[in-house]
Design a protein around this motif. Structure first.
Motif, PDB file in Angstrom:
ATOM      1  N   ASP A  55      -7.986   1.658  -9.108  1.00 21.30           N
ATOM      2  CA  ASP A  55      -7.411   0.319  -9.114  1.00 21.30           C
ATOM      3  C   ASP A  55      -7.996  -0.617 -10.156  1.00 21.30           C
ATOM      4  O   ASP A  55      -7.907  -1.845 -10.012  1.00 21.30           O
ATOM      5  CB  ASP A  55      -7.510  -0.332  -7.733  1.00 21.30           C
ATOM      6  N   THR A  57      -7.455  -2.442 -13.433  1.00 20.23           N
ATOM      7  CA  THR A  57      -6.208  -2.835 -14.075  1.00 20.23           C
ATOM      8  C   THR A  57      -6.428  -3.450 -15.439  1.00 20.23           C
ATOM      9  O   THR A  57      -7.497  -3.980 -15.754  1.00 20.23           O
ATOM     10  CB  THR A  57      -5.430  -3.829 -13.201  1.00 20.23           C
ATOM     11  N   THR A  68       1.639  -8.219 -11.543  1.00 24.43           N
ATOM     12  CA  THR A  68       0.590  -7.488 -10.850  1.00 24.43           C
ATOM     13  C   THR A  68       0.991  -6.028 -10.723  1.00 24.43           C
ATOM     14  O   THR A  68       2.065  -5.723 -10.199  1.00 24.43           O
ATOM     15  CB  THR A  68       0.322  -8.060  -9.453  1.00 24.43           C
ATOM     16  N   SER A  70       0.099  -2.308  -9.129  1.00 30.67           N
ATOM     17  CA  SER A  70      -0.615  -1.716  -8.015  1.00 30.67           C
ATOM     18  C   SER A  70      -0.142  -0.287  -7.828  1.00 30.67           C
ATOM     19  O   SER A  70       0.905   0.108  -8.358  1.00 30.67           O
ATOM     20  CB  SER A  70      -0.417  -2.527  -6.727  1.00 30.67           C
TER      21      SER A  70
END
Length: 115
Positions: A55, A57, A68, A70
Motif C-alpha cells: 500500500d 502509493t 486515491t 487502493s
C-alpha cells in the motif's frame, strides 16, 4: 490480449466523482505493483498513480489530493477513486500491473468530464 479489465468509467460533470475498478488474475496481481495510467485525447500516456502490495502509493502531481488509489489483494482488485474531477482529467484510463520487468495492461476505459 487484454489481461486486466477496467470498469467504472463514464461521463461526469466537473466537480463530480467516479471510481474506477480493475481486476486481474491472481497470477498477474500477486506481487505486482498496480497502477493507473491515462491518455488524454491527442496526448501521451501518463502515469496517474501506483500502489505496491504493501500500500505504498505514488501520485502524479496533477491528481494529488483528488485521486486515491487502493488495492484489495484478497480479491485481485485495484481502485482509483477520482474526486473533484476536472475537464483536463478526460482521458482513456488504463490499469497496469508490473511484476519485475513485465507489464500487463487493460484495454482502457473512457472517463469524460464535462465543463
Amino acid at each position: 490480449q487484454v489481461q486486466l479489465v477496467e470498469s467504472g468509467g463514464g461521463l461526469v460533470q466537473a466537480g463530480g466523482s467516479l471510481r474506477l475498478s480493475c481486476t486481474a488474475s491472481r497470477s498477474i496481481f500477486s506481487n505486482s505493483i498496480m497502477g493507473w495510467y491515462r491518455q488524454p485525447p491527442g496526448k501521451q500516456r501518463e502515469l496517474v498513480a501506483t500502489i505496491t502490495v504493501t500500500d505504498s502509493t505514488n501520485y502524479a502531481d496533477s491528481v494529488k489530493g483528488r485521486f486515491t488509489i487502493s488495492r484489495d489483494n484478497a480479491n485481485n482488485l485495484v481502485y482509483l477513486q477520482m474526486n473533484s474531477l476536472k475537464p483536463e482529467d478526460t482521458a482513456v484510463y488504463y490499469c497496469n500491473a508490473r511484476r519485475w520487468i513485465t507489464d500487463f495492461w487493460g484495454q482502457g476505459i473512457q472517463v469524460t468530464v464535462s465543463p
